[in-house]
Design a protein around this motif. Structure first.
Motif, mmCIF file in Angstrom:
data_model
loop_
_atom_site.group_PDB
_atom_site.id
_atom_site.type_symbol
_atom_site.label_atom_id
_atom_site.label_comp_id
_atom_site.label_asym_id
_atom_site.label_seq_id
_atom_site.Cartn_x
_atom_site.Cartn_y
_atom_site.Cartn_z
ATOM 1 N N ARG A 97 0.851 -1.307 0.133
ATOM 2 C CA ARG A 97 -0.018 0.014 -0.005
ATOM 3 C C ARG A 97 0.804 1.141 0.087
ATOM 4 O O ARG A 97 0.424 2.298 -0.240
ATOM 5 C CB ARG A 97 -0.753 -0.170 1.075
ATOM 6 N N ASN A 98 2.177 1.054 0.334
ATOM 7 C CA ASN A 98 2.970 2.230 0.307
ATOM 8 C C ASN A 98 3.753 2.327 -0.724
ATOM 9 O O ASN A 98 5.028 1.986 -0.754
ATOM 10 C CB ASN A 98 3.985 2.369 1.669
ATOM 11 N N ASN A 99 3.137 2.853 -1.730
ATOM 12 C CA ASN A 99 4.042 3.079 -3.006
ATOM 13 C C ASN A 99 4.892 4.265 -3.339
ATOM 14 O O ASN A 99 4.704 4.995 -2.737
ATOM 15 C CB ASN A 99 2.987 3.160 -4.315
ATOM 16 N N LEU A 100 6.132 3.820 -3.876
ATOM 17 C CA LEU A 100 7.164 4.862 -3.970
ATOM 18 C C LEU A 100 6.896 5.850 -4.758
ATOM 19 O O LEU A 100 6.474 5.717 -5.875
ATOM 20 C CB LEU A 100 8.527 4.082 -4.196
ATOM 21 N N PRO A 101 6.702 7.157 -4.302
ATOM 22 C CA PRO A 101 6.427 8.326 -5.273
ATOM 23 C C PRO A 101 7.551 8.384 -6.392
ATOM 24 O O PRO A 101 8.898 8.156 -6.123
ATOM 25 C CB PRO A 101 6.277 9.432 -4.441
ATOM 26 N N ALA A 102 7.361 8.864 -7.379
ATOM 27 C CA ALA A 102 8.285 9.316 -8.418
ATOM 28 C C ALA A 102 9.378 10.352 -8.057
ATOM 29 O O ALA A 102 10.664 10.265 -8.246
ATOM 30 C CB ALA A 102 7.680 9.783 -9.672
ATOM 31 N N THR A 103 8.922 11.080 -7.150
ATOM 32 C CA THR A 103 9.696 12.301 -6.770
ATOM 33 C C THR A 103 9.462 12.478 -5.042
ATOM 34 O O THR A 103 8.229 12.412 -4.944
ATOM 35 C CB THR A 103 9.664 13.605 -7.414
ATOM 36 N N VAL A 104 10.335 12.974 -4.390
ATOM 37 C CA VAL A 104 10.134 13.368 -3.105
ATOM 38 C C VAL A 104 10.976 14.977 -3.018
ATOM 39 O O VAL A 104 11.968 15.052 -3.096
ATOM 40 C CB VAL A 104 10.769 12.420 -2.107
ATOM 41 N N ASN A 105 9.973 15.929 -2.756
ATOM 42 C CA ASN A 105 10.737 17.208 -2.893
ATOM 43 C C ASN A 105 11.072 17.812 -1.660
ATOM 44 O O ASN A 105 10.949 17.106 -0.425
ATOM 45 C CB ASN A 105 9.594 18.164 -3.429
ATOM 46 N N VAL A 106 12.142 18.679 -1.722
ATOM 47 C CA VAL A 106 12.832 19.364 -0.506
ATOM 48 C C VAL A 106 11.851 20.191 -0.124
ATOM 49 O O VAL A 106 11.322 21.412 -0.637
ATOM 50 C CB VAL A 106 14.054 19.912 -0.966
ATOM 51 N N VAL A 107 11.794 20.265 1.622
ATOM 52 C CA VAL A 107 11.106 21.246 2.364
ATOM 53 C C VAL A 107 12.008 22.433 2.779
ATOM 54 O O VAL A 107 11.555 23.611 2.811
ATOM 55 C CB VAL A 107 10.211 20.432 3.369
ATOM 56 N N MET A 108 13.115 22.032 3.194
ATOM 57 C CA MET A 108 14.265 22.780 3.895
ATOM 58 C C MET A 108 15.486 22.440 3.849
ATOM 59 O O MET A 108 15.786 21.120 3.938
ATOM 60 C CB MET A 108 13.889 23.078 5.306
ATOM 61 N N HIS A 109 16.487 23.232 3.049
ATOM 62 C CA HIS A 109 17.893 22.762 3.252
ATOM 63 C C HIS A 109 18.824 24.013 2.640
ATOM 64 O O HIS A 109 18.264 25.000 2.440
ATOM 65 C CB HIS A 109 17.962 21.611 2.008
ATOM 66 N N ASN A 110 19.891 23.991 2.587
ATOM 67 C CA ASN A 110 20.993 24.878 1.959
ATOM 68 C C ASN A 110 21.318 24.314 0.686
ATOM 69 O O ASN A 110 22.214 23.529 0.554
ATOM 70 C CB ASN A 110 21.899 24.979 3.156
ATOM 71 N N PRO A 111 20.732 24.557 -0.426
ATOM 72 C CA PRO A 111 21.286 24.197 -1.490
ATOM 73 C C PRO A 111 22.827 24.574 -1.931
ATOM 74 O O PRO A 111 23.211 23.783 -2.800
ATOM 75 C CB PRO A 111 20.479 24.895 -2.759
ATOM 76 N N LYS A 112 23.415 25.450 -1.455
ATOM 77 C CA LYS A 112 24.784 25.823 -1.684
ATOM 78 C C LYS A 112 25.781 25.198 -0.696
ATOM 79 O O LYS A 112 26.905 25.429 -0.857
ATOM 80 C CB LYS A 112 24.944 27.335 -1.809
ATOM 81 N N ILE A 113 25.330 24.327 0.051
ATOM 82 C CA ILE A 113 26.093 23.817 1.067
ATOM 83 C C ILE A 113 27.567 23.080 0.608
ATOM 84 O O ILE A 113 28.491 23.265 1.129
ATOM 85 C CB ILE A 113 25.376 22.939 2.283
ATOM 86 N N CYS A 114 27.317 22.481 -0.258
ATOM 87 C CA CYS A 114 28.297 21.582 -0.913
ATOM 88 C C CYS A 114 29.050 22.327 -2.083
ATOM 89 O O CYS A 114 30.237 22.335 -2.289
ATOM 90 C CB CYS A 114 28.061 20.163 -1.530
#
Length: 401
Positions: A97-114
């Motif tokens: 019943r728990n199907n894997l979604p095609a995408t899991v989106n970001v809610v909060m992060h630092n996109p430039k950290i790396c």
């Protein structure tokens, strides 16, 4: 199913027979329902109106007299219906019943950290629950700290899911403002969603941290001797291995699949979730797993195309990684323990080599003590071998820079 009656009493007995069959099917159906309800209630999965599979359908195919004076009644029952009932009762045949979604989106992060660290080589990423703030602080102060490595070469982030509690979310936001190392996805942070957390972590690395040569994943209650993990990985890379996974490795058919709800608690696996086996295939114990850059990207691509399975380490490092070609495994099982007391004793015995380079340690005082001992031994250039390897193959640690 064929039933034979004497023609003399054909009509009467035929009606009685049909009545008995209907009553039998009714009682059988409700008995199965009752048993399933009781079993399901024991594992906290209540029955809903749509839980029971399709009914068992019976059709009268023929009623006619035979040459020997009997009345033949032929009733057709679809064996698929019966199998469906039996499979549902045993846990087989039930769709995940728990199907894997095609995408899991970001809610909060630092996109430039790396991206902001051009010298970055090592990413430490930790699976953590949103309210485990103290555990995250513990890792920042110990093995996740960049203070013991060349400047700009390591980075630490924590992978978390979403939470309904506004207070916990506010605390996460404040933590992010202070440390900038929280990466939150838009999936519910729950035990059965650990696979979603794992997939989300890989996606984030493949998107925002491509410049990390090595990614070391750990749980937030894992004590990791990062110095030894890093040294071993760098040695493999120097030997021209660029596609490897380093972890405590459960070999094929060594870890049993737990099925009995009375014994396995939250680790129960239904037959429908992982059919056809009594033991898991080869996979990594998920407390700590190291992957090279190529493996991370390929695992993510393969994972989103693979049917969902909720045990994250089996899913990623067992089912999905088996699809990749040319993967080399570095087995750390001999230097892995889930016994906190055993790991602590080993670290405190400074006359003996450190044996355990990853351990499950929940007590914060023990965690900190083990870390202080490890740093002291490293500063004094004590030999800290992996017990699985020949002693002559282990160089001394260099002093801290």
């Amino acid at each position: 199913m064929a039933i034979r009656f004497n023609r003399k009493y054909g009509r009467t007995l035929g009606v009685i027979a049909l009545s008995i069959i209907v009553i039998f099917l009714f009682i059988t159906t409700h008995a199965v329902y009752s048993n399933v309800s009781n079993r399901q209630s024991n594992i906290n999965h209540p029955i809903t109106s749509d839980s029971i599979q399709n009914n068992i359908h019976a059709t009268i195919k023929k009623i006619e007299p035979s040459s020997d004076g009997n009345l033949d009644i032929v009733i057709s029952i679809n064996m698929k219906d019966i199998a469906s009932y039996l499979n549902w009762f045993s846990g087989e045949g039930e769709a995940t019943r728990n199907n894997l979604p095609a995408t899991v989106n970001v809610v909060m992060h630092n996109p430039k950290i790396c991206e902001s660290r051009p010298q970055l080589r090592w990413l430490f990423y930790v699976h953590s629950a949103p309210d485990n703030q103290v555990k995250r602080h513990n890792i920042r102060a110990t093995w996740g700290s960049s203070a013991h490595h060349a400047p700009g070469t390591t980075i630490l982030v924590f992978i978390v899911g979403s939470v309904d509690d506004p207070g916990v979310q506010r605390a996460l936001l404040e933590e992010q403002q202070t440390h900038g190392d929280i990466v939150q996805g838009d999936f519910t942070d729950a035990y059965k969603n650990l696979t979603l957390k794992a997939i989300f972590g890989l996606k984030w690395i493949a998107t925002y941290c491509k410049n990390a040569e090595f990614s070391l994943k750990a749980d937030d209650d894992a004590f990791v001797n990062v110095f030894e993990w890093m040294r071993l990985a760098e040695t493999k890379a120097a030997d021209d291995y660029h596609r490897f996974i380093m972890c405590p490795l459960w070999k094929d058919n060594t870890m049993p699949i737990l099925r009995d709800p009375s014994k396995c608690m939250k680790w129960c696996v239904k037959y429908s979730e992982f059919p056809g086996r009594q033991y898991f295939p080869q996979y990594c114990a998920g407390l700590a797993v190291l992957m090279t850059r190529e493996i991370v990207a390929e695992l993510y691509t393969a994972a989103i195309k693979t049917p969902f399975f909720w045990i994250d380490d089996v899913f990623l490092t067992g089912i999905v990684s088996a699809k990749l070609k040319g993967v080399h495994y570095v087995d750390m099982m001999s230097s892995f323990t889930l016994k906190e007391a055993l790991a602590s004793e080993n670290y405190l015995d400074t006359k003996s080599p450190v044996r355990y380079h990853v351990a499950h340690v929940k007590n914060f005082a023990t965690f900190r003590t083990m870390w202080r001992v490890l740093l002291a031994r490293r500063d004094s250039r004590q030999h800290i071998p992996n017990a699985a390897d020949p002693p002559t193959s282990r160089p001394f640690f260099p002093p801290r820079t």
